[in-house]
Structure formats: C-alpha cells, structure tokens
Design a protein around this motif. Structure first.
Motif, mmCIF file in Angstrom:
data_model
loop_
_atom_site.group_PDB
_atom_site.id
_atom_site.type_symbol
_atom_site.label_atom_id
_atom_site.label_comp_id
_atom_site.label_asym_id
_atom_site.label_seq_id
_atom_site.Cartn_x
_atom_site.Cartn_y
_atom_site.Cartn_z
ATOM 1 N N MET A 187 0.839 -1.197 0.000
ATOM 2 C CA MET A 187 0.000 0.000 0.000
ATOM 3 C C MET A 187 0.874 1.247 0.000
ATOM 4 N N PRO A 188 0.593 2.218 -0.870
ATOM 5 C CA PRO A 188 1.387 3.454 -0.882
ATOM 6 C C PRO A 188 1.292 4.194 0.454
ATOM 7 N N MET A 189 2.442 4.541 1.008
ATOM 8 C CA MET A 189 2.508 5.277 2.268
ATOM 9 C C MET A 189 3.086 6.671 2.082
ATOM 10 N N ALA A 190 4.084 6.790 1.215
ATOM 11 C CA ALA A 190 4.759 8.071 1.074
ATOM 12 C C ALA A 190 5.352 8.199 -0.318
ATOM 13 N N ALA A 200 -1.787 17.505 -7.239
ATOM 14 C CA ALA A 200 -2.263 16.498 -8.192
ATOM 15 C C ALA A 200 -1.288 15.323 -8.322
ATOM 16 N N GLU A 201 0.023 15.615 -8.433
ATOM 17 C CA GLU A 201 1.006 14.549 -8.594
ATOM 18 C C GLU A 201 1.061 13.653 -7.353
ATOM 19 N N GLU A 202 1.072 14.274 -6.172
ATOM 20 C CA GLU A 202 1.129 13.497 -4.934
ATOM 21 C C GLU A 202 -0.120 12.644 -4.771
ATOM 22 N N ILE A 233 -4.732 8.972 -3.273
ATOM 23 C CA ILE A 233 -5.644 9.765 -2.447
ATOM 24 C C ILE A 233 -6.221 10.885 -3.305
ATOM 25 N N GLU A 234 -7.189 11.614 -2.749
ATOM 26 C CA GLU A 234 -7.790 12.711 -3.485
ATOM 27 C C GLU A 234 -6.905 13.943 -3.438
ATOM 28 N N SER A 273 9.771 14.055 1.766
ATOM 29 C CA SER A 273 8.842 12.928 1.835
ATOM 30 C C SER A 273 7.437 13.439 2.119
ATOM 31 N N THR A 274 6.488 12.933 1.350
ATOM 32 C CA THR A 274 5.081 13.275 1.518
ATOM 33 C C THR A 274 4.340 12.030 1.989
#
Length: 241
Positions: free
Chosen positions: A139-142, A191-193, A199-200, A225-226
């Motif tokens: 699952m994507p976290m960051a 938008a990219e993140e 996520i929205e 890091s996001t």
C-alpha cells in the motif's frame, strides 16, 4: 444516542457515536459508513450537521472518502517515533509490515546552486535524483524525492534504490550515518502526490524535509517525503528539563 439537552454540539456527538462503533468493531477498517441521508433520518438532524461530523473525522484520518465510492473506515495509522534516525524499510520491518518501493524516477542530474550548497559540493556536480513511492504491505505510504552526491554515494543502481538505501550506504560503502535535521509540517496533496499515493487532491498529508549527515559531518542526502495523512502519524516523547 443524541442528547439534545447536552451542551455538547450534536455534530460532535455523532463523531463520538461513529468512533464508538469502530471501538466496538461494529465498523471495521475498510467498511463503508451509512450515507448522510441515513444518518440524517436516524438522528433527526440536518444533513449539514451530519456532513460536519463526517468531514471532521475525514480530516483527522478516522474516515476516508473515495471519489465515486463513498466514505469508509480508515486503516489504523502507522506510528512513527521522531526519536532516532531510521530508514523507512527498518520502520516497516519493526512493525511486521513488508516494506517496498516503486521507483518513479532514477537518474543523474547536475546539482543546482542551492542543492550543491546544502550537499557541500560544486554547482553542476553530478547528483542522483531519486523519486520513489514507499510501500507497506503493497500500500502506498509516502512519496519520496531524494538527492545524493554521485561522488560520495557511488555505484547506485535501480536495484539498490528499490531495496534499503541506508543498508547499502552503511554496509556496502562503509559510510556511517550520523544525524539528520528534519522539518515536519502539514499540507494538502497536489495532483502529482494524490496520483502516486492513491488519495484525493487536497487530501491532508504530512510533509517532511530531511537533511542527513555522516558521522564525520559531511552532508549525505536531501529528502522530501510526503506521507498520507490518513495512514501515518508521528509521535514524540518529551521530557521536562
């Protein structure tokens, strides 16, 4: 369920009701919650009151909205202590989760003046630019963007980057990582993140900027890091004096 004589706002009582359902496991991670209309009919309150309660729970990460699908109970957030300097891979392994990475970009670029100054190298020296999605149990976290001097961290490959970079730096190159300065702030997903994290757009995120140094004081890396705000939280233990 709703005490109209209570000084506690009705929207807050609805929030607590939903949290109680989660604590009692009547609602579990991944379950859809009733619609706004159902809550409105159940509690005999306005849709605006219900919407405020749900929005507050979305903002704090208890619920998650999926466009075109509905509102669901979020998975439990992963806690990340702010003490100690560890890699994402080490953090996930400690929690019994399978760490992983999905490489978005890997290549050499010339260092800009600002990046060169922070890495203590010359402008236009070669640096690695690495962009990767960090995963826990797939699952994507960051979303992580990293810059390292190619003259310091030698021999990087896509295979190495997809594993534990800190392990490569310390065990293969024999460099000793010393400390880092971190800045943590809240933000919203661009938008990219949003695209890479699943996520929205404008969903809450945690933004960390890290400047890492070796034991000898030499700069090692610059990292932005996001983190998904609905899946991650940072904790710190503070002592008086």
């Amino acid at each position: 369920m709703i005490d109209r004589q209570s000084p506690v706002p009705i929207y807050f009582q609805i929030e607590e009701y939903i949290k109680q359902l989660i604590e009692n496991q009547a609602l579990k991670p991944g379950d859809a919650i009733p619609s706004e209309r159902e809550f409105t009919e159940t509690f005999q309150v306005s849709r605006m009151t219900v919407r405020q309660a749900i929005t507050n729970l979305v903002n704090e990460g208890t619920l998650i909205r999926l466009k075109g699908k509905g509102t669901f109970i979020s998975d439990q957030k992963i806690e990340q202590p702010l003490q100690g300097l560890t890699s994402f891979t080490e953090d996930m392994q400690k929690r019994g989760l399978k760490p992983g990475s999905r490489l978005v970009h890997f290549g050499l670029i010339p260092a800009s003046a600002g990046t060169a100054h922070r890495l203590n190298i010359n402008e236009h020296d070669p640096i690695y630019e690495i962009k990767r999605i960090r995963l826990a149990d797939d699952m994507p976290m960051a979303l992580e963007i990293m810059y390292l001097s190619a003259n310091l961290v030698k021999g990087l490959t896509e295979k190495t980057v997809n594993q534990s970079l800190y392990s490569y730096i310390e065990k293969t190159l024999g460099l000793k990582i010393g400390h880092a300065n971190q800045v943590l702030e809240s933000s919203v997903a661009r938008a990219e993140e949003a695209k890479y994290l699943g996520i929205e757009k404008n969903a809450p995120i945690l933004l960390i900027q890290r400047h890492t140094f070796l034991e000898n004081g030499a700069p090692l890396e610059l990292v932005k890091s996001t983190y998904r705000g609905d899946r991650y939280k940072f904790v710190i233990d503070m002592k008086r004096g």
